[in-house]
Every structure is written in structure tokens, then in C-alpha cells.
Design a protein around this motif. Structure first.
Motif, PDB file in Angstrom:
ATOM      1  N   GLY A 193      -7.271  -1.336   3.427  1.00 13.04           N
ATOM      2  CA  GLY A 193      -5.914  -0.800   3.460  1.00 13.04           C
ATOM      3  C   GLY A 193      -5.107  -1.518   4.526  1.00 13.04           C
ATOM      4  O   GLY A 193      -5.502  -2.579   5.000  1.00 13.04           O
ATOM      5  N   ILE A 194      -3.985  -0.916   4.895  1.00 16.31           N
ATOM      6  CA  ILE A 194      -3.106  -1.558   5.874  1.00 16.31           C
ATOM      7  C   ILE A 194      -3.546  -1.190   7.285  1.00 16.31           C
ATOM      8  O   ILE A 194      -3.719  -0.016   7.601  1.00 16.31           O
ATOM      9  CB  ILE A 194      -1.646  -1.135   5.625  1.00 16.31           C
ATOM     10  CG1 ILE A 194      -1.199  -1.644   4.262  1.00 16.31           C
ATOM     11  CG2 ILE A 194      -0.739  -1.679   6.706  1.00 16.31           C
ATOM     12  CD1 ILE A 194       0.055  -1.011   3.773  1.00 16.31           C
ATOM     13  N   PHE A 195      -3.753  -2.198   8.115  1.00 19.16           N
ATOM     14  CA  PHE A 195      -4.181  -1.962   9.485  1.00 19.16           C
ATOM     15  C   PHE A 195      -2.995  -1.921  10.448  1.00 19.16           C
ATOM     16  O   PHE A 195      -3.007  -1.165  11.404  1.00 19.16           O
ATOM     17  CB  PHE A 195      -5.155  -3.069   9.936  1.00 19.16           C
ATOM     18  CG  PHE A 195      -6.552  -2.859   9.464  1.00 19.16           C
ATOM     19  CD1 PHE A 195      -6.904  -3.102   8.148  1.00 19.16           C
ATOM     20  CD2 PHE A 195      -7.527  -2.388  10.326  1.00 19.16           C
ATOM     21  CE1 PHE A 195      -8.191  -2.895   7.703  1.00 19.16           C
ATOM     22  CE2 PHE A 195      -8.818  -2.177   9.897  1.00 19.16           C
ATOM     23  CZ  PHE A 195      -9.151  -2.427   8.581  1.00 19.16           C
ATOM     24  N   TYR A 196      -2.002  -2.755  10.195  1.00 19.16           N
ATOM     25  CA  TYR A 196      -0.946  -2.886  11.199  1.00 19.16           C
ATOM     26  C   TYR A 196       0.311  -3.443  10.560  1.00 19.16           C
ATOM     27  O   TYR A 196       0.255  -4.439   9.830  1.00 19.16           O
ATOM     28  CB  TYR A 196      -1.441  -3.822  12.311  1.00 19.16           C
ATOM     29  CG  TYR A 196      -0.461  -4.080  13.424  1.00 19.16           C
ATOM     30  CD1 TYR A 196      -0.012  -3.041  14.232  1.00 19.16           C
ATOM     31  CD2 TYR A 196       0.032  -5.361  13.668  1.00 19.16           C
ATOM     32  CE1 TYR A 196       0.883  -3.284  15.247  1.00 19.16           C
ATOM     33  CE2 TYR A 196       0.923  -5.612  14.686  1.00 19.16           C
ATOM     34  CZ  TYR A 196       1.352  -4.555  15.468  1.00 19.16           C
ATOM     35  OH  TYR A 196       2.243  -4.795  16.474  1.00 19.16           O
ATOM     36  N   ILE A 197       1.448  -2.804  10.784  1.00 17.72           N
ATOM     37  CA  ILE A 197       2.745  -3.360  10.378  1.00 17.72           C
ATOM     38  C   ILE A 197       3.664  -3.300  11.589  1.00 17.72           C
ATOM     39  O   ILE A 197       3.769  -2.267  12.242  1.00 17.72           O
ATOM     40  CB  ILE A 197       3.386  -2.566   9.219  1.00 17.72           C
ATOM     41  CG1 ILE A 197       2.514  -2.620   7.971  1.00 17.72           C
ATOM     42  CG2 ILE A 197       4.757  -3.135   8.892  1.00 17.72           C
ATOM     43  CD1 ILE A 197       3.061  -1.800   6.830  1.00 17.72           C
ATOM     44  N   ASP A 198       4.294  -4.412  11.897  1.00 19.62           N
ATOM     45  CA  ASP A 198       5.185  -4.491  13.052  1.00 19.62           C
ATOM     46  C   ASP A 198       6.585  -4.803  12.552  1.00 19.62           C
ATOM     47  O   ASP A 198       6.800  -5.832  11.921  1.00 19.62           O
ATOM     48  CB  ASP A 198       4.683  -5.601  13.988  1.00 19.62           C
ATOM     49  CG  ASP A 198       5.425  -5.590  15.300  1.00 19.62           C
ATOM     50  OD1 ASP A 198       6.493  -4.946  15.364  1.00 19.62           O
ATOM     51  OD2 ASP A 198       4.936  -6.219  16.250  1.00 19.62           O
TER      52      ASP A 198
END
Lengths: 314, 76
Positions: free
Chosen positions: A254-259
């Protein structure tokens, strides 16, 4: 809009059961659902089994030299920012020989999607251990267990500065397709690490192994990877890196990190060169009246007359 | 959709479950000692089942653009 086909009529020559089939299916589905214009989309790849993918997707494709896919993609994207650029590469390609370019793309935060086919072996050259194979694991082609430690691609990408970092699984096409769609829509450098079984050379990390262990982060209620404000960044980064080391009985996908706080390289360039996004190299004229060069000899001499000195011919 | 259609010839199928084991996406199920493609949309066309099938019972029907490669999607 009429749904178009993104598949070419070439024979797909991966081994039967290869994880690349799942990734190809997910990429084609994602392109179909986004309705990308094939003339405005580029797939760049390096060398490896996974890197044959530009031949099988009916968009512009560049099959480049080993490890340099990101370098080519950076040039393509900067020369024509209107294009959607997707980089495909194996773990050996992007993290072995191409590790320098991989880190540099994170530092630049250029709007490119990097999809890494992570199978733990160099499948094209008979299954040597690649940078993501854990220490002590003995696959079919190794005489003795792997003597080198594994690299964590998620942690490397987050610390390099990628602003969208996710992990997918090759045979969960629906989930992977959504990740690819989100990565293409994200502004900034995006990285997807795709766990992929290699049926021929990796007899440890098989489809069976992954199917039992993977679980989706999106289904965890307390998991929120999005950093909206600059002060949240460090906290979210540390949480994501901590999560990325979870391996063994349970493997998170899945998604770990969005900045969302970082500026992209195009924005940074446009601050320095105000004309840049509107007039880019691909759009600039290189001729006058169809056949005359923009700067001919006379004009060249006129512009540079102060610097031209006559020398004696011997 | 990048469609593939999996067909099992039930007269040839012996229910050995090799395709069930080989398929990475779990397209097949064994019902009444015969293999049935219960989850056909999940097929990604990887041909793992075709290679494993001992009685050549499985055929993957690819889309029209692959028609000239049809012989590769049958076990021989």
C-alpha cells in the motif's frame, strides 16, 4: 472517449507464471482508466526481464542502457514537461548499477513515476543475488547462501526525498492498478516497489509465499501516510520507514508516504527561468521559414563579432 | 480490458490440480474432480497452467490481436 488498447501485438516472452505479467496487466489497466494519450506518454526502461515492458505497451517507449533509465527519463521530462513519464526497471537495474540516478531523482523531485519490479534475483543472467535479497537466503542458482545484506528500497526512497512511496504486489492487479493511477496523478517523484515472484530462479519468494503474507495498509484504520504540513513531514517519514522494515510473517503493501509540501523540479526551474514551463525545448522553434536555421553564419558573426579573432592560416 | 479467456476441456481434464497449484492468481478451482476457471477475470495470460497441464486440457483464448500467436496458448 473510446477506450483504446494499450497492448502491442508482440509475443510476450517472459517465463510462464512470471510476476511481470501481473504488472503489465496493471499498467495497461491503469493507462486505460486514465485515458492517457499514447503520443503524450513515455515508458523508459533499463536492462532486465522487467525492462522488456516498453515493447508490450502501445505508447512511446525507450529501452535504454543498464541502470540509466532514470537519467534518460529526466532528460525526456525536462525537455517536454507535457509528457507523462513512467520508468520501469528491475531491482538490480535501479538499485544496483542505477542507485546513483535513483537517489538523484529523489533529490530533484521531478514529476516521474518509477515502478520497480522487485524479485530479489538477476533473472536475465541466470539468477545471481540482487540488492534486495536478504542475507542468508539461498535461492536455486546460488551455491551458498547470500553473503550480502538486503537493501530496503522503501526506506531508501523516503530518505532520498521521493514524495510518493508505495509498495504493491504483482498478482494483486486491482490494488497495483490503483497505486499506479495515484502515482501518475501525483505531482513529484513517485516510487512503487512491486513485489514479484521469479518462477525460474527465486524459489524462496514465490507467489505462494507472498499471497500468505501480504496485507493492505489502506485497510488499517490508523494508517495515514499523507504529510500535508511541513511540520508533519519528519513524523510521517519515521513512521513509514519503521513500517517498511516489517518483513517476515506479515508484509505490508500500500502507500507508505505521500509528501505534498515539496516543490517539484519544474517549479524550481520556473522560479529561476520564468519562461520555462510555457516555452520548453520540445516546443521551441529550431528553424526559420521551414528550411533556414535559426542562427545562420552571418547572424552568428554579428552576435559574436567582439569575440571573433582572425588567425593566420599556415 | 486486456482480456484473456481460459477454457478447460473437461473430457481431457483428470483433476490433478496442477493448474490450481501453478496459477499465481488462483483462477482455477477443483470442483467434482475437474478444474474449473472460477475467477476468469484475474487471468493475466502468463501460461503457467498450460505448461503444467499433463493432458493438454487448457487453452487460453487471447484477444484478436494475438490471433497469430494462438498456437503458443495451447499445450502441445
Amino acid at each position: 472517449m473510446v477506450p483504446r488498447s494499450y497492448k502491442t501485438d508482440l509475443w510476450i516472452d517472459w517465463c510462464p507464471g512470471c510476476g511481470n505479467f501481473g504488472i503489465l496487466t496493471a499498467v495497461v489497466k491503469a493507462f486505460e482508466e486514465l485515458g492517457l494519450d499514447p503520443s503524450k506518454t513515455v515508458i523508459v526502461s533499463g536492462i532486465g526481464c522487467s525492462s522488456k515492458i516498453p515493447h508490450f505497451v502501445n505508447v512511446n517507449g525507450v529501452h535504454t542502457i543498464h541502470g540509466r533509465a532514470i537519467a534518460f527519463a529526466t532528460g525526456i521530462k525536462l525537455a517536454n514537461p507535457e509528457l507523462t513519464v513512467v520508468v520501469h526497471g528491475g531491482d538490480g537495474d535501479l538499485l544496483g548499477i542505477g542507485a546513483g540516478h535513483f537517489v538523484t531523482l529523489g533529490r530533484r523531485n521531478l514529476d516521474i513515476v518509477v515502478i520497480m519490479h522487485n524479485n530479489g534475483v538477476y533473472g536475465l543472467t541466470k539468477g545471481q543475488a540482487s540488492p534486495t535479497l536478504p542475507m542468508g537466503v539461498k535461492t536455486k542458482a546460488l551455491v551458498k547462501p547470500n553473503i550480502q545484506q538486503a537493501l530496503n528500497p522503501i526506506a531508501l526512497a523516503i530518505s532520498a526525498g521521493y514524495t510518493f512511496v508505495a509498495r504493491g504486489y504483482a498478482f494483486d492487479s486491482e490494488h497495483l492498478k490503483n497505486l499506479i493511477k495515484m502515482a501518475i496523478e501525483h505531482k513529484g517523484a513517485a516510487f512503487i516497489d512491486v513485489l514479484q515472484p521469479c518462477v525460474t530462479f527465486n524459489d524462496v519468494f514465490t507467489a505462494e509465499y507472498y499471497r500468505k503474507r501480504v496485507y493492505k495498509l489502506d485497510e488499517q484504520p490508523e494508517w495515514n501516510p499523507v504529510a500535508e504540513k511541513p511540520e508533519e513531514r519528519v513524523e510521517k517519514m519515521i513512521k513509514a520507514i519503521e513500517k517498511s522494515f516489517e518483513w517476515g510473517e506479515r508484509i505490508p503493501i500500500g502507500i507508505f508516504y505521500i509528501d505534498k509540501t515539496q516543490s517539484t523540479l519544474e517549479e524550481r526551474y520556473s522560479q529561476r527561468i520564468p519562461l520555462y514551463p510555457s516555452i520548453h525545448p520540445a516546443k521551441s522553434n529550431i528553424t526559420r521559414d521551414v528550411d533556414k536555421p535559426l542562427i545562420d553564419n552571418n547572424m552568428f558573426e554579428k552576435i559574436f563579432k567582439e569575440y571573433i579573432v582572425d588567425v593566420e592560416h599556415i | 480490458m486486456p482480456g484473456y479467456k481460459v477454457q478447460v476441456d473437461t473430457s481431457k481434464c483428470i483433476g490433478c490440480a496442477q493448474c490450481y497449484v501453478a496459477c499465481p492468481n488462483k483462477v482455477f478451482a477443483i470442483i467434482n474432480k475437474k478444474s474449473v476457471p472460477v475467477n476468469p477475470d484475474a487471468c493475466v495470460g502468463c501460461r503457467a497452467c498450460i505448461v503444467k497441464c499433463p493432458t493438454n486440457a487448457i487453452t487460453i483464448v487471447p484477444r484478436d490481436i494475438y490471433a497469430h500467436y494462438a498456437r503458443f496458448y495451447k499445450s502441445t
